[in-house]
Design an enzyme around this catalytic site. Structure first.
Site, PDB file in Angstrom:
ATOM      1  N   THR A  28       0.849  -1.197   0.000  1.00 11.26           N
ATOM      2  CA  THR A  28       0.000   0.000   0.000  1.00 11.26           C
ATOM      3  C   THR A  28       0.885   1.248   0.000  1.00 11.26           C
ATOM      4  OG1 THR A  28      -1.732  -1.154   1.210  1.00 11.26           O
ATOM      5  CG2 THR A  28      -1.763   1.237   1.354  1.00 11.26           C
ATOM      6  N   GLY A  29       0.438   2.284  -0.710  1.00 11.55           N
ATOM      7  CA  GLY A  29       1.163   3.555  -0.650  1.00 11.55           C
ATOM      8  C   GLY A  29       1.427   4.129  -2.024  1.00 11.55           C
ATOM      9  N   THR A  31       4.260   4.687  -3.606  1.00  8.29           N
ATOM     10  CA  THR A  31       5.261   3.982  -4.430  1.00  8.29           C
ATOM     11  C   THR A  31       4.630   2.734  -5.048  1.00  8.29           C
ATOM     12  OG1 THR A  31       6.870   4.735  -2.784  1.00  8.29           O
ATOM     13  CG2 THR A  31       7.669   3.208  -4.457  1.00  8.29           C
ATOM     14  N   ASP A  81       6.219  -4.000  -1.660  1.00 10.20           N
ATOM     15  CA  ASP A  81       5.662  -2.907  -0.857  1.00 10.20           C
ATOM     16  C   ASP A  81       6.724  -1.833  -0.628  1.00 10.20           C
ATOM     17  OD1 ASP A  81       3.920  -1.418   0.671  1.00 10.20           O
ATOM     18  OD2 ASP A  81       3.693  -2.904   2.259  1.00 10.20           O
ATOM     19  N   GLY A  82       6.262  -0.668  -0.235  1.00  6.29           N
ATOM     20  CA  GLY A  82       7.152   0.425   0.120  1.00  6.29           C
ATOM     21  C   GLY A  82       7.539   0.355   1.589  1.00  6.29           C
ATOM     22  N   ALA A  83       8.177   1.430   2.063  1.00  5.25           N
ATOM     23  CA  ALA A  83       8.561   1.521   3.471  1.00  5.25           C
ATOM     24  C   ALA A  83       8.683   2.991   3.840  1.00  5.25           C
ATOM     25  CB  ALA A  83       9.891   0.818   3.711  1.00  5.25           C
ATOM     26  N   GLY A  95       3.824   1.675   7.871  1.00  3.94           N
ATOM     27  CA  GLY A  95       2.526   2.024   8.455  1.00  3.94           C
ATOM     28  C   GLY A  95       2.188   3.493   8.347  1.00  3.94           C
ATOM     29  N   GLY A  97       1.031   4.880   5.931  1.00  6.53           N
ATOM     30  CA  GLY A  97      -0.272   4.921   5.253  1.00  6.53           C
ATOM     31  C   GLY A  97      -1.365   4.210   6.040  1.00  6.53           C
ATOM     32  N   GLU A 103      -0.458  -5.324   5.794  1.00 10.25           N
ATOM     33  CA  GLU A 103       0.837  -5.443   5.106  1.00 10.25           C
ATOM     34  C   GLU A 103       1.668  -6.545   5.746  1.00 10.25           C
ATOM     35  OE1 GLU A 103       1.371  -0.832   3.565  1.00 10.25           O
ATOM     36  OE2 GLU A 103       2.259  -1.407   5.461  1.00 10.25           O
TER      37      GLU A 103
HETATM   38  C1  5RP Z   1       1.611   2.071   4.280  1.00  7.70           C
HETATM   39  C2  5RP Z   1       3.077   1.855   4.244  1.00  7.70           C
HETATM   40  C3  5RP Z   1       3.815   2.369   3.061  1.00  7.70           C
HETATM   41  O1  5RP Z   1       4.522   1.334   2.490  1.00  7.70           O
HETATM   42  C4  5RP Z   1       4.754   3.450   3.500  1.00  7.70           C
HETATM   43  O2  5RP Z   1       4.025   4.418   4.222  1.00  7.70           O
HETATM   44  C5  5RP Z   1       5.454   4.095   2.302  1.00  7.70           C
HETATM   45  O3  5RP Z   1       4.527   4.803   1.562  1.00  7.70           O
HETATM   46  P1  5RP Z   1       4.915   5.648   0.289  1.00  7.70           P
HETATM   47  O4  5RP Z   1       5.259   4.666  -0.786  1.00  7.70           O
HETATM   48  O5  5RP Z   1       3.664   6.436  -0.007  1.00  7.70           O
HETATM   49  O6  5RP Z   1       6.068   6.534   0.651  1.00  7.70           O
HETATM   50  O7  5RP Z   1       3.677   1.285   5.110  1.00  7.70           O
HETATM   51  O8  5RP Z   1       1.045   1.604   5.468  1.00  7.70           O
END
Ligand code: 5RP
Length: 219
Positions: A28-29, A31, A81-83, A95, A97, A103
């Site tokens: 989620t997010g 990226t 996933d992103g971070a 987290g 997001g 996740e």
């Molecule tokens: C959502 C997350 C996302 O992976 C994290 O916040 C990174 O988001 P982005 O890609 O928008 O920078 O953990 O719960």
């Protein structure tokens, strides 16, 4: 390159980890949203996706990618996933997001976690980004007191209810030198649903977006 271009670059690059017929775990997010767009261009070749949030499910479906319930799946080859932060060992804080619980569930189903992130997310020690902790509402104050005792400054994320009907505390001031120990400790407190330290389910690979291109870190 601006941050959005860097995110788009690693989102596209992550499709290299998707093979024909695969069921893909999708995070989620912002990226990951770029990854979903790239995945949609190869959707005929994949079996579908297991999603980590309502937001991701909606986006996958809108682009014609079949979403499969996690309970219908035994394991996944990859989770992408992103971070919010990642260190040089592949430990992460996630987290931002608000999707940390789902996740972590999808990450736990996967054999490999492929993290996609812009270069600024790589840190020597986790803890500058406020650590999200998802809590059952009844336990918010209890958990906040315990976080303060650890040296943190928790703040309730106002107006946010997670996909699981819970709340999030964002904790500043924690220096996470031992991510495995901190994840283990906070996870055990009554009322904690999930702590946003991803140590047991750390990244195996990080695709880092830099001005010089995608840098691949293997952990
Ligand atoms: C959502 C997350 C996302 O992976 C994290 O916040 C990174 O988001 P982005 O890609 O928008 O920078 O953990 O719960």
């Amino acid at each position: 390159m601006n941050p959005n271009e860097l995110k788009a670059m690693v989102g596209r690059e992550a499709t290299a980890y998707v093979s024909p017929g695969m069921l893909v775990g999708v995070g989620t997010g912002s990226t990951v949203n770029h990854f979903i767009e790239a995945l949609a261009r190869m959707k005929q070749g994949i079996a579908g996706a297991v999603s980590s949030s309502h937001a991701t499910t909606a986006r996958l479906r809108a682009l014609g990618i079949m979403v499969v319930d996690a309970n219908e799946v035994e394991s996944l080859e990859v989770y992408i996933d992103g971070a919010d932060e990642i260190d040089h060992r592949g430990f992460m804080v996630k987290g931002g997001g608000g999707a940390l619980t789902r996740e972590k569930i999808v990450a736990a189903m996967a054999q490999r976690f492929i993290c996609i992130a812009v270069e600024s997310k790589l840190v020597p020690t986790l803890g500058t980004f406020p650590l999200p902790v998802e809590v059952i509402p009844m336990a918010a104050k209890l958990v906040a007191r315990r976080l303060r005792a650890l040296g943190g400054e928790p703040v309730l994320r106002e107006g946010v209810t997670t996909d699981n009907g819970c709340q999030i505390l964002d904790v500043r001031g924690l220096h996470i030198a031992d991510p495995l120990a901190m994840e283990h400790e906070i996870n055990q407190w009554p009322g904690v649903v999930t702590v946003g330290v991803f140590a047991r389910n750390k990244a195996n690979v990080c695709l880092l977006g830099t001005d010089q291109g995608v840098k691949t870190l293997n952990f």
